[in-house]
Motif scaffolding. Sequence first.
Motif, PDB file in Angstrom:
ATOM      1  N   LEU A 119       0.829  -1.203   0.000  1.00 20.76           N
ATOM      2  CA  LEU A 119       0.000   0.000   0.000  1.00 20.76           C
ATOM      3  C   LEU A 119       0.866   1.257   0.000  1.00 20.76           C
ATOM      4  O   LEU A 119       0.605   2.203  -0.739  1.00 20.76           O
ATOM      5  CB  LEU A 119      -0.915   0.008   1.224  1.00 20.76           C
ATOM      6  N   ALA A 120       1.904   1.268   0.846  1.00 21.25           N
ATOM      7  CA  ALA A 120       2.798   2.427   0.910  1.00 21.25           C
ATOM      8  C   ALA A 120       3.512   2.634  -0.414  1.00 21.25           C
ATOM      9  O   ALA A 120       3.669   3.771  -0.883  1.00 21.25           O
ATOM     10  CB  ALA A 120       3.801   2.266   2.045  1.00 21.25           C
ATOM     11  N   CYS A 121       3.954   1.538  -1.031  1.00 20.47           N
ATOM     12  CA  CYS A 121       4.698   1.645  -2.285  1.00 20.47           C
ATOM     13  C   CYS A 121       3.797   2.002  -3.462  1.00 20.47           C
ATOM     14  O   CYS A 121       4.269   2.569  -4.454  1.00 20.47           O
ATOM     15  CB  CYS A 121       5.430   0.337  -2.574  1.00 20.47           C
ATOM     16  N   VAL A 152       6.644  -2.873  -4.977  1.00 20.28           N
ATOM     17  CA  VAL A 152       7.882  -2.918  -4.187  1.00 20.28           C
ATOM     18  C   VAL A 152       9.090  -2.799  -5.114  1.00 20.28           C
ATOM     19  O   VAL A 152      10.060  -2.095  -4.806  1.00 20.28           O
ATOM     20  CB  VAL A 152       7.954  -4.210  -3.350  1.00 20.28           C
ATOM     21  N   ILE A 153       9.034  -3.443  -6.276  1.00 22.15           N
ATOM     22  CA  ILE A 153      10.135  -3.349  -7.245  1.00 22.15           C
ATOM     23  C   ILE A 153      10.263  -1.922  -7.758  1.00 22.15           C
ATOM     24  O   ILE A 153      11.371  -1.399  -7.902  1.00 22.15           O
ATOM     25  CB  ILE A 153       9.913  -4.348  -8.398  1.00 22.15           C
ATOM     26  N   ARG A 154       9.138  -1.272  -8.033  1.00 24.59           N
ATOM     27  CA  ARG A 154       9.180   0.115  -8.488  1.00 24.59           C
ATOM     28  C   ARG A 154       9.836   1.016  -7.446  1.00 24.59           C
ATOM     29  O   ARG A 154      10.603   1.925  -7.791  1.00 24.59           O
ATOM     30  CB  ARG A 154       7.767   0.620  -8.781  1.00 24.59           C
ATOM     31  N   GLY A 180      14.146   3.283  -0.554  1.00 22.90           N
ATOM     32  CA  GLY A 180      13.120   3.928  -1.366  1.00 22.90           C
ATOM     33  C   GLY A 180      11.701   3.481  -1.082  1.00 22.90           C
ATOM     34  O   GLY A 180      10.776   3.870  -1.801  1.00 22.90           O
ATOM     35  N   LEU A 181      11.492   2.666  -0.032  1.00 21.88           N
ATOM     36  CA  LEU A 181      10.132   2.280   0.325  1.00 21.88           C
ATOM     37  C   LEU A 181       9.344   3.493   0.803  1.00 21.88           C
ATOM     38  O   LEU A 181       8.127   3.560   0.636  1.00 21.88           O
ATOM     39  CB  LEU A 181      10.146   1.202   1.412  1.00 21.88           C
TER      40      LEU A 181
END
Length: 265
Positions: A119-121, A152-154, A180-181
């Motif tokens: 959700l955060a990402c 998450v990868i992004r 970067g999260l």
Amino acid sequence: MQAHESLQVQTDARGVATLTMHRPERFNAFDEALISALHQAVQACAAAPAVRVLVLAGAGKHFSAGADIGWMRRAAAAPEDVNRADAQAFAAMLAALAACPKPTVARVQGLALGGGVGLACACDIAIATEDAQFAVSEARFGILPAVIGPYVIRAAGPRQAQRLALMAHRIGAAEALRLGLVQQTVPAAELDIAVEATLTELLASGPQAQAEIKALFAQLRPGDFGPEAQALTAATIARVRATPEAREGFAAFTDKRPATWSIQP
């Protein structure tokens, strides 16, 4: 916009819509009902002209512990086709959040685990308290972070995202920031101040320009400077320069005044 018992939706006079997951007794873990409520709320905000920015928050001490264990147990006992429909509903909700034409801000405190990290990402901007903890924890349950994987990868890049998924361990806010999260960490007492400062900056920019940024950037890939990217970016700026919002923005700058769509603090 109608609120759901596990999701509170409030929109202020500026057009800031705050979506608060409200299952504090379950650390805001989500089930089928909360996923559906989030999806509907995000779609409604995206379509509402009065809404300028979305804030995603969690009630109580924690942002979100990810998937509710009761939901996961029901899924584990269900046939594959039911599981697929269930997972597709979660994927559609995350996609709606990521593709929302309005800027989205995640307000993260306490724990963000599994789908909570997703959700955060999926939000454009994530701000966390310095004592927050994160984990892409699905492997500890014998499953994998499939649906949240693209987000998450992004955020963290392929290698770091895979490390987080394989190890499934908790990391602190400082490491989440480095990976970067999240893009900002602050003391817990200053979380709302930091979110408000971000909202002030977002509300000073043109809403149509922000929607165009999100649409364009979703089509661009790192290191792609080829003819297709050149044509896309040139065509986009040529079209947007001629819009009423752009004309107002240039006029406001020349006149040394706030633009009509700029909301001043």
